[in-house]
Write an enzyme that holds these catalytic residues in place. Sequence first.
Site, short mmCIF file in Angstrom:
data_model
loop_
_atom_site.label_atom_id
_atom_site.label_comp_id
_atom_site.label_asym_id
_atom_site.label_seq_id
_atom_site.Cartn_x
_atom_site.Cartn_y
_atom_site.Cartn_z
NE ARG A 243 -4.07 -1.93 2.14
CZ ARG A 243 -4.05 -3.17 2.63
NH1 ARG A 243 -3.00 -3.58 3.33
NH2 ARG A 243 -5.07 -3.98 2.43
CE LYS A 270 -8.26 0.02 3.84
NZ LYS A 270 -8.56 0.14 2.40
CG HIS A 340 -4.09 1.84 -4.34
ND1 HIS A 340 -4.73 0.77 -4.91
CD2 HIS A 340 -4.19 1.67 -3.00
CE1 HIS A 340 -5.21 -0.02 -3.96
NE2 HIS A 340 -4.89 0.51 -2.78
NE ARG A 343 -2.46 -2.61 -2.35
CZ ARG A 343 -2.18 -3.55 -1.47
NH1 ARG A 343 -0.90 -3.75 -1.11
NH2 ARG A 343 -3.12 -4.30 -0.92
CG HIS A 368 -6.02 -7.96 -0.69
ND1 HIS A 368 -6.11 -8.13 -2.05
CD2 HIS A 368 -5.80 -6.63 -0.49
CE1 HIS A 368 -5.96 -6.94 -2.65
NE2 HIS A 368 -5.77 -6.03 -1.72
CE1 TYR A 378 -0.78 -19.97 0.46
CE2 TYR A 378 -3.01 -20.34 1.21
CZ TYR A 378 -1.95 -20.69 0.41
OH TYR A 378 -2.06 -21.75 -0.45
#
Length: 414
Positions: A243, A270, A340, A343, A368, A378
């Site tokens: 990010r 985030k 951004h 990404r 994510h 993960y």
Amino acid sequence: MALTDTFVKQVKHSGKPAGDKYTDGAGMYLLVKAAGRYWRQDYAFAGKRKTLALGVYPEVSLAKARQRRDKARELLADGIDPGIAKRAEKLATAVAATNTFEAVAREFHINQSGGWSPRYAARWLERMEKDLFPHVGRLTLTHISAPILLEALRKVEKRGANETAHTLRQTAGQVFRYGIQTGRCERNPVADLHGALKPIVVKHMAAVLEPLKAGELLRAIDGYTGQPSTRAALELSALLFQRPGNIRQMEWAWIDLDKAMVTIPSAEMKRRLAQKLNGRPHLVPLSPQALATLKELQPLTGHGRFVFPSLRTGERPMSENTVNAALRRLGFTGEEMTAHGFRAMARTLLIERIPGISPEVVEAQLAHGKSGPLGMAYDRAEFMEQRRQMMDVWAAYLDKLRRGAHVVPLREAA
């Protein structure tokens, strides 16, 4: 003899400590003291003599005082003590003041903000203070209907802030649900506004998604002639695809050059506040190309806290607009590429153009969040080998694109 407006206006205190009384009939009189002029009414209830305060002149005029006197006499005729009725009315007014939309919203904010991030808590209250409190803040929850709330939200829509209007609808719903839970109201009118607001048109962040265009971007970054730290930020944005906030706020303390790893603290990610406090840090393996960029930058900014310090003061990171401004300088418009967008570029090209890359590993590296035990797995350190291999493959792929090499897409090969 009844009082007159002229007399009430001109009468003076005589100097008596107890004050001067001037009757108007039916128990009402004007009490004149050095401190002011007061309306009073003497009455009897249940065999006891009592006095009722009717107000202070000039805030309460002679006519208004007489109205209050007559209302008190009506209550007496119905067997109700006007003094007790007045105290009950005052109490009801005080209770109503705690049931206004603003009062309940602020109470809800105080109770919940401890579980929110400081930024979200501040933004939540700022939106309320700007757009809802001025229009419905003084109304009690029971008096706010769907049309009244919609009128306030329409004002937000009129200035083009459709997304804010939808957000305010949701936060207003939180307040009404809390009002139901605490007994301030019985229903939530927000549910009746479903479909009443203009829809939000989702606009995705601009990004370069084609290999040829990505190669042009990378070659443009190589030729960037601005600040070396800005060029390094562009390079690492492409190589690490984190990010923009995590890139520009990156600290040297997070970087282990020997282990080729960036460890972003959970508090900087985030996430919800509870996840920030209790979550694991986000690990970003460094490819040889990323390591080379950091080592080249270290002599310039390694003495300070931030990898990309502000040019004005090293005590803060670079501005959030620095990378976007550099992209504009390189000739890429806001409709073509954003900070951004790196990404989206990585996610698209990794999955669609490079064989053998697991989408789950890409999503984990993008940080994510995924529900379920597989998604959480993960994020564990024992899966670093997949991530490290992917980051090395990605860096090598970018080098090929930079040189203009033809890379066969995975779907075409199939």
